[in-house]
Design an enzyme around this catalytic site. Structure first.
Site, PDB file in Angstrom:
ATOM      1  CE  LYS A   1      -3.873  -2.272   2.361  1.00 45.67           C
ATOM      2  NZ  LYS A   1      -4.813  -2.180   3.519  1.00 45.67           N
TER       3      LYS A   1
ATOM      4  CE1 TYR B   1      -9.134  -3.060   0.391  1.00 50.45           C
ATOM      5  CE2 TYR B   1      -8.447  -1.090  -0.785  1.00 50.45           C
ATOM      6  CZ  TYR B   1      -8.152  -2.165   0.047  1.00 50.45           C
ATOM      7  OH  TYR B   1      -6.866  -2.344   0.510  1.00 50.45           O
TER       8      TYR B   1
ATOM      9  CG  ASN C   1      -3.469  -2.526   6.950  1.00 52.38           C
ATOM     10  OD1 ASN C   1      -3.308  -2.158   5.794  1.00 52.38           O
ATOM     11  ND2 ASN C   1      -4.561  -3.146   7.351  1.00 52.38           N
TER      12      ASN C   1
ATOM     13  CG  HIS D   1      -5.067  -6.406  -0.512  1.00 46.55           C
ATOM     14  ND1 HIS D   1      -6.281  -6.494   0.128  1.00 46.55           N
ATOM     15  CD2 HIS D   1      -5.135  -7.267  -1.572  1.00 46.55           C
ATOM     16  CE1 HIS D   1      -7.048  -7.365  -0.530  1.00 46.55           C
ATOM     17  NE2 HIS D   1      -6.376  -7.848  -1.557  1.00 46.55           N
TER      18      HIS D   1
ATOM     19  CD  GLU E   1      -8.603  -9.163  -3.835  1.00 45.61           C
ATOM     20  OE1 GLU E   1      -7.438  -9.554  -3.612  1.00 45.61           O
ATOM     21  OE2 GLU E   1      -9.451  -8.991  -2.933  1.00 45.61           O
TER      22      GLU E   1
HETATM   23  P1  IDP Z   1      -7.588  -6.946   5.524  1.00 49.87           P
HETATM   24  O1  IDP Z   1      -6.764  -5.988   4.706  1.00 49.87           O
HETATM   25  O2  IDP Z   1      -6.857  -7.387   6.754  1.00 49.87           O
HETATM   26  O3  IDP Z   1      -8.165  -8.078   4.708  1.00 49.87           O
HETATM   27  P2  IDP Z   1     -10.278  -5.776   5.471  1.00 49.87           P
HETATM   28  O4  IDP Z   1     -11.290  -6.028   6.512  1.00 49.87           O
HETATM   29  O5  IDP Z   1     -10.458  -6.437   4.147  1.00 49.87           O
HETATM   30  O6  IDP Z   1      -8.839  -6.103   6.096  1.00 49.87           O
HETATM   31  O7  IDP Z   1     -10.229  -4.186   5.266  1.00 49.87           O
HETATM   32  C1  IDP Z   1      -9.574  -3.605   4.169  1.00 49.87           C
HETATM   33  C2  IDP Z   1      -8.709  -2.479   4.677  1.00 49.87           C
HETATM   34  O8  IDP Z   1      -9.523  -1.432   5.215  1.00 49.87           O
HETATM   35  C3  IDP Z   1      -7.777  -2.852   5.827  1.00 49.87           C
HETATM   36  O9  IDP Z   1      -6.582  -3.465   5.404  1.00 49.87           O
HETATM   37  C4  IDP Z   1      -7.534  -1.508   6.489  1.00 49.87           C
HETATM   38  O10 IDP Z   1      -6.607  -0.724   5.745  1.00 49.87           O
HETATM   39  C5  IDP Z   1      -8.914  -0.873   6.362  1.00 49.87           C
HETATM   40  N1  IDP Z   1      -9.787  -1.150   7.517  1.00 49.87           N
HETATM   41  C6  IDP Z   1     -10.466  -2.301   7.771  1.00 49.87           C
HETATM   42  N2  IDP Z   1     -11.204  -2.220   8.888  1.00 49.87           N
HETATM   43  C7  IDP Z   1     -10.992  -0.983   9.367  1.00 49.87           C
HETATM   44  C8  IDP Z   1     -11.488  -0.277  10.518  1.00 49.87           C
HETATM   45  O11 IDP Z   1     -12.290  -0.799  11.324  1.00 49.87           O
HETATM   46  N3  IDP Z   1     -11.046   1.006  10.704  1.00 49.87           N
HETATM   47  C9  IDP Z   1     -10.174   1.601   9.839  1.00 49.87           C
HETATM   48  N4  IDP Z   1      -9.697   0.989   8.750  1.00 49.87           N
HETATM   49  C10 IDP Z   1     -10.085  -0.282   8.506  1.00 49.87           C
HETATM   50 MG    MG Z   2      -9.510  -7.904   3.081  1.00 48.39          MG
END
Ligand code: IDP
Ligand code: MG
Length: 137
Positions: free
Chosen positions: A10, A50, A117, A120, A131
């Site tokens: 990212k 997304y 974070n 992905h 994807e």
């Molecule tokens: P993942 O990347 O661990 O699969 P997902 O639930 O698919 O997590 O969410 C996509 C992205 O959205 C996450 O990697 C993070 O950057 C962001 N995200 C997910 N949940 C939250 C939240 O509760 N607060 C803020 N950002 C979030």
């Molecule tokens: Mg995800």
């Protein structure tokens, strides 16, 4: 036949100069990089990628974050790579992601509406194929 997954470094990972370290962890684990590119994602690509998060409070901050700089997109191959990369990546929240994982070792909370974070990784074979189609056509 071995499996494939879509990995993104990212914009926070690229901006912080962590692309090499992140790709090195994937290679050190034994997975193969089969496609790799640096891209400025479009809103259209990100809204498709997304789609499952449309309507959530972090959706627009997430899209804005992903538009904030270039992303490294990779197709990574190996047996059980989908599960294996998600374990390498660690939990979504970097604060609580386990040490030893990419997010746990290299990430932190920055007090923003979206969790920055670093990476992905696709979460199922269906997501991976969908994807890879979005990012690599
Ligand atoms: P993942 O990347 O661990 O699969 P997902 O639930 O698919 O997590 O969410 C996509 C992205 O959205 C996450 O990697 C993070 O950057 C962001 N995200 C997910 N949940 C939250 C939240 O509760 N607060 C803020 N950002 C979030
Ligand atoms: Mg995800």
């Amino acid at each position: 036949m071995s499996q494939r997954t879509l990995v993104l470094v990212k914009p926070d990972g690229v901006q912080r100069g962590l692309t090499g370290q992140i790709l090195a962890r994937i290679e050190a684990k034994g997975y193969t990089l089969s496609q790799l590119k640096l891209v400025n994602a479009s809103r259209e690509v990100l809204e498709q990628h997304y789609a499952e998060h449309q309507g959530k409070p972090f959706f627009e901050p997430l899209v804005q974050f992903m538009l904030s700089g270039p992303v490294v997109a990779a197709v990574v191959e190996g047996d059980r790579v989908i599960e294996g990369f998600r374990i390498l990546a660690g939990a979504t929240e970097p604060t609580t992601a386990a040490p030893g994982t990419i997010r746990g070792d290299l990430g932190r909370d920055w007090g923003e509406k979206v969790q920055k974070n670093l990476v992905h990784g696709s979460d199922s074979p269906e997501s991976a194929e969908r994807e890879i189609g979005i990012w690599f056509g």
